[in-house]
Design a protein around this motif. Structure first.
Motif, PDB file in Angstrom:
ATOM      1  N   SER A  92      70.234  82.025  78.491  1.00  0.00           N
ATOM      2  CA  SER A  92      70.431  81.111  79.490  1.00  0.00           C
ATOM      3  C   SER A  92      69.146  80.496  80.040  1.00  0.00           C
ATOM      4  O   SER A  92      68.942  79.558  80.609  1.00  0.00           O
ATOM      5  CB  SER A  92      71.335  81.637  80.686  1.00  0.00           C
ATOM      6  OG  SER A  92      70.834  82.899  81.415  1.00  0.00           O
ATOM      7  N   GLN A  93      68.070  81.525  80.138  1.00  0.00           N
ATOM      8  CA  GLN A  93      66.762  81.128  80.321  1.00  0.00           C
ATOM      9  C   GLN A  93      66.310  80.012  79.145  1.00  0.00           C
ATOM     10  O   GLN A  93      65.651  79.145  79.731  1.00  0.00           O
ATOM     11  CB  GLN A  93      65.837  82.448  80.395  1.00  0.00           C
ATOM     12  CG  GLN A  93      66.226  83.005  81.429  1.00  0.00           C
ATOM     13  CD  GLN A  93      65.292  84.437  81.597  1.00  0.00           C
ATOM     14  OE1 GLN A  93      64.626  84.668  80.697  1.00  0.00           O
ATOM     15  NE2 GLN A  93      65.251  85.276  82.553  1.00  0.00           N
ATOM     16  N   GLU A  94      66.794  80.240  78.133  1.00  0.00           N
ATOM     17  CA  GLU A  94      66.218  79.196  77.075  1.00  0.00           C
ATOM     18  C   GLU A  94      67.015  77.883  77.329  1.00  0.00           C
ATOM     19  O   GLU A  94      66.388  76.960  76.931  1.00  0.00           O
ATOM     20  CB  GLU A  94      66.697  79.623  75.702  1.00  0.00           C
ATOM     21  CG  GLU A  94      65.570  80.864  75.202  1.00  0.00           C
ATOM     22  CD  GLU A  94      66.187  81.393  73.825  1.00  0.00           C
ATOM     23  OE1 GLU A  94      67.062  81.148  73.245  1.00  0.00           O
ATOM     24  OE2 GLU A  94      65.641  82.441  73.690  1.00  0.00           O
ATOM     25  N   CYS A 124      54.349  74.591  80.870  1.00  0.00           N
ATOM     26  CA  CYS A 124      52.959  75.299  80.582  1.00  0.00           C
ATOM     27  C   CYS A 124      51.786  74.995  81.249  1.00  0.00           C
ATOM     28  O   CYS A 124      50.808  75.669  80.806  1.00  0.00           O
ATOM     29  CB  CYS A 124      53.366  75.650  79.070  1.00  0.00           C
ATOM     30  SG  CYS A 124      52.806  74.170  78.250  1.00  0.00           S
ATOM     31  N   GLN A 125      51.492  73.761  81.808  1.00  0.00           N
ATOM     32  CA  GLN A 125      50.334  73.314  82.352  1.00  0.00           C
ATOM     33  C   GLN A 125      49.382  73.095  81.133  1.00  0.00           C
ATOM     34  O   GLN A 125      48.064  73.007  81.454  1.00  0.00           O
ATOM     35  CB  GLN A 125      49.913  74.208  83.360  1.00  0.00           C
ATOM     36  CG  GLN A 125      50.659  74.524  84.506  1.00  0.00           C
ATOM     37  CD  GLN A 125      50.932  73.297  85.322  1.00  0.00           C
ATOM     38  OE1 GLN A 125      50.271  72.612  85.583  1.00  0.00           O
ATOM     39  NE2 GLN A 125      52.438  73.428  85.292  1.00  0.00           N
ATOM     40  N   GLN A 133      56.293  61.737  74.541  1.00  0.00           N
ATOM     41  CA  GLN A 133      57.160  62.542  73.431  1.00  0.00           C
ATOM     42  C   GLN A 133      58.162  63.271  74.242  1.00  0.00           C
ATOM     43  O   GLN A 133      58.189  63.552  75.548  1.00  0.00           O
ATOM     44  CB  GLN A 133      56.178  63.480  72.942  1.00  0.00           C
ATOM     45  CG  GLN A 133      55.425  64.439  73.812  1.00  0.00           C
ATOM     46  CD  GLN A 133      54.319  65.326  73.085  1.00  0.00           C
ATOM     47  OE1 GLN A 133      53.549  64.597  72.327  1.00  0.00           O
ATOM     48  NE2 GLN A 133      54.320  66.362  73.086  1.00  0.00           N
ATOM     49  N   GLU A 134      59.293  63.592  73.643  1.00  0.00           N
ATOM     50  CA  GLU A 134      60.350  63.984  74.214  1.00  0.00           C
ATOM     51  C   GLU A 134      60.342  65.515  74.622  1.00  0.00           C
ATOM     52  O   GLU A 134      60.842  65.864  75.657  1.00  0.00           O
ATOM     53  CB  GLU A 134      61.688  63.731  73.357  1.00  0.00           C
ATOM     54  CG  GLU A 134      62.895  64.107  74.011  1.00  0.00           C
ATOM     55  CD  GLU A 134      64.069  63.630  73.056  1.00  0.00           C
ATOM     56  OE1 GLU A 134      65.198  64.025  73.662  1.00  0.00           O
ATOM     57  OE2 GLU A 134      64.009  63.174  72.196  1.00  0.00           O
ATOM     58  N   PHE A 135      59.366  66.287  73.837  1.00  0.00           N
ATOM     59  CA  PHE A 135      59.262  67.803  74.182  1.00  0.00           C
ATOM     60  C   PHE A 135      57.843  68.115  73.984  1.00  0.00           C
ATOM     61  O   PHE A 135      56.980  67.644  73.346  1.00  0.00           O
ATOM     62  CB  PHE A 135      60.146  68.665  73.166  1.00  0.00           C
ATOM     63  CG  PHE A 135      61.587  68.485  73.242  1.00  0.00           C
ATOM     64  CD1 PHE A 135      62.254  69.200  73.925  1.00  0.00           C
ATOM     65  CD2 PHE A 135      62.334  67.538  72.154  1.00  0.00           C
ATOM     66  CE1 PHE A 135      63.770  69.016  74.153  1.00  0.00           C
ATOM     67  CE2 PHE A 135      63.635  67.276  72.302  1.00  0.00           C
ATOM     68  CZ  PHE A 135      64.213  68.210  73.235  1.00  0.00           C
ATOM     69  N   CYS A 136      57.586  69.077  74.880  1.00  0.00           N
ATOM     70  CA  CYS A 136      56.234  69.571  74.815  1.00  0.00           C
ATOM     71  C   CYS A 136      56.165  70.345  73.672  1.00  0.00           C
ATOM     72  O   CYS A 136      56.758  71.152  73.177  1.00  0.00           O
ATOM     73  CB  CYS A 136      55.782  70.684  75.888  1.00  0.00           C
ATOM     74  SG  CYS A 136      54.384  71.289  75.887  1.00  0.00           S
ATOM     75  N   ASP A 137      54.898  70.270  72.715  1.00  0.00           N
ATOM     76  CA  ASP A 137      54.702  70.797  71.464  1.00  0.00           C
ATOM     77  C   ASP A 137      54.083  72.304  71.477  1.00  0.00           C
ATOM     78  O   ASP A 137      53.971  73.011  70.614  1.00  0.00           O
ATOM     79  CB  ASP A 137      53.889  69.966  70.574  1.00  0.00           C
ATOM     80  CG  ASP A 137      52.476  69.762  71.472  1.00  0.00           C
ATOM     81  OD1 ASP A 137      52.181  70.200  72.568  1.00  0.00           O
ATOM     82  OD2 ASP A 137      51.631  68.895  70.755  1.00  0.00           O
ATOM     83  N   ARG A 138      54.079  72.799  72.664  1.00  0.00           N
ATOM     84  CA  ARG A 138      53.373  74.145  72.766  1.00  0.00           C
ATOM     85  C   ARG A 138      54.919  75.033  73.368  1.00  0.00           C
ATOM     86  O   ARG A 138      54.991  76.100  72.643  1.00  0.00           O
ATOM     87  CB  ARG A 138      52.487  74.242  73.805  1.00  0.00           C
ATOM     88  CG  ARG A 138      51.224  73.479  73.371  1.00  0.00           C
ATOM     89  CD  ARG A 138      50.039  74.291  73.626  1.00  0.00           C
ATOM     90  NE  ARG A 138      48.906  73.660  73.402  1.00  0.00           N
ATOM     91  CZ  ARG A 138      47.648  73.934  73.546  1.00  0.00           C
ATOM     92  NH1 ARG A 138      47.544  74.902  74.389  1.00  0.00           N
ATOM     93  NH2 ARG A 138      46.624  73.256  73.135  1.00  0.00           N
ATOM     94  N   GLY A 140      57.911  73.921  74.420  1.00  0.00           N
ATOM     95  CA  GLY A 140      59.515  73.297  73.817  1.00  0.00           C
ATOM     96  C   GLY A 140      60.113  72.822  75.085  1.00  0.00           C
ATOM     97  O   GLY A 140      61.154  72.420  74.926  1.00  0.00           O
ATOM     98  N   GLN A 141      59.549  72.614  76.336  1.00  0.00           N
ATOM     99  CA  GLN A 141      60.195  71.916  77.551  1.00  0.00           C
ATOM    100  C   GLN A 141      60.459  70.566  77.357  1.00  0.00           C
ATOM    101  O   GLN A 141      59.868  69.829  76.785  1.00  0.00           O
ATOM    102  CB  GLN A 141      59.089  71.935  78.658  1.00  0.00           C
ATOM    103  CG  GLN A 141      59.820  71.492  79.794  1.00  0.00           C
ATOM    104  CD  GLN A 141      60.979  72.111  80.476  1.00  0.00           C
ATOM    105  OE1 GLN A 141      60.951  73.300  80.533  1.00  0.00           O
ATOM    106  NE2 GLN A 141      62.070  71.353  80.637  1.00  0.00           N
ATOM    107  N   ARG A 142      61.718  70.194  77.577  1.00  0.00           N
ATOM    108  CA  ARG A 142      62.085  68.794  77.464  1.00  0.00           C
ATOM    109  C   ARG A 142      61.240  68.028  78.578  1.00  0.00           C
ATOM    110  O   ARG A 142      61.211  68.679  79.665  1.00  0.00           O
ATOM    111  CB  ARG A 142      63.405  68.582  77.752  1.00  0.00           C
ATOM    112  CG  ARG A 142      64.044  67.106  77.542  1.00  0.00           C
ATOM    113  CD  ARG A 142      65.607  67.200  77.139  1.00  0.00           C
ATOM    114  NE  ARG A 142      65.989  65.891  76.804  1.00  0.00           N
ATOM    115  CZ  ARG A 142      67.113  65.429  76.292  1.00  0.00           C
ATOM    116  NH1 ARG A 142      68.034  66.434  76.489  1.00  0.00           N
ATOM    117  NH2 ARG A 142      67.277  64.408  76.045  1.00  0.00           N
ATOM    118  N   LEU A 143      60.693  66.844  78.222  1.00  0.00           N
ATOM    119  CA  LEU A 143      59.956  66.083  79.405  1.00  0.00           C
ATOM    120  C   LEU A 143      60.729  64.804  79.784  1.00  0.00           C
ATOM    121  O   LEU A 143      61.677  64.177  79.064  1.00  0.00           O
ATOM    122  CB  LEU A 143      58.603  65.929  78.780  1.00  0.00           C
ATOM    123  CG  LEU A 143      57.864  66.895  78.408  1.00  0.00           C
ATOM    124  CD1 LEU A 143      56.713  66.486  77.386  1.00  0.00           C
ATOM    125  CD2 LEU A 143      57.470  67.807  79.231  1.00  0.00           C
TER     126      LEU A 143
END
Length: 162
Positions: A92-94, A124-125, A133-138, A140-143
């Motif tokens: 659920s955290q994922e 992740c700062q 881009q749709e997701f952070c490449d480090r 995986g957070q959706r943006l």
């Protein structure tokens, strides 16, 4: 009946049994954790869930597979949704990473070719090279880029020679 049918039926029955065992193991673990978190005995928890203490104990030990109605009573008794009981906390955290966070900051640099900015991931700062881009490449957070045109610019600290 043919031999193939019996083999197929046996495989299907074994698969169903394995699914029920996995379900009852997950439910049993969740119920034990919930009773421990609330500091409830089986008797107190069974009263909250409106189940007999013997049946509740069988579910908690993984000896019984509850029906949908019983699962609903467990959810009501513990004031949780079915996913909160059955889905592991890590999973659920994922799923939280699927909820888009707004990119509202960027880091600015003055270089040889002018002023350049790089967006900063709100999770992740870390800065990344590409905008929109749709997701952070480090991480995986959706943006979400709705507020990025008015993003706050952060200037890195300059090291002073001394």
């Amino acid at each position: 009946m043919s031999k193939k049918f019996y083999v197929f039926k046996l495989k299907t029955l074994l698969y169903k049994k394995r699914v029920f065992v996995m379900f009852s193991d997950k439910l049993s673990t969740a119920i034990l954790q919930l009773c421990d978190a609330h500091k409830w005995s089986y008797e107190v928890a069974s009263e909250h869930c409106m189940l007999s203490s013997r049946y509740f104990g069988d579910i908690a030990r993984g000896k019984a597979v509850p029906s949908i109605n019983t699962l609903e009573k467990l959810c009501i008794g513990f004031h949780l949704l079915p996913n909160d009981i059955l889905v592991e906390p890590m999973a659920s955290q994922e799923l939280v990473f699927r909820i888009p966070l707004e990119v509202s900051e960027c880091i600015g640099y003055q270089g040889l070719y002018g002023f350049t900015t790089y967006p900063i991931c709100p999770q992740c700062q870390h800065s990344f090279d590409r905008e929109y881009q749709e997701f952070c490449d480090r991480c995986g957070q959706r943006l979400c880029w709705r507020r990025y045109p008015g993003a706050r610019i952060i200037f890195p600290k300059q090291e002073q020679d001394g």
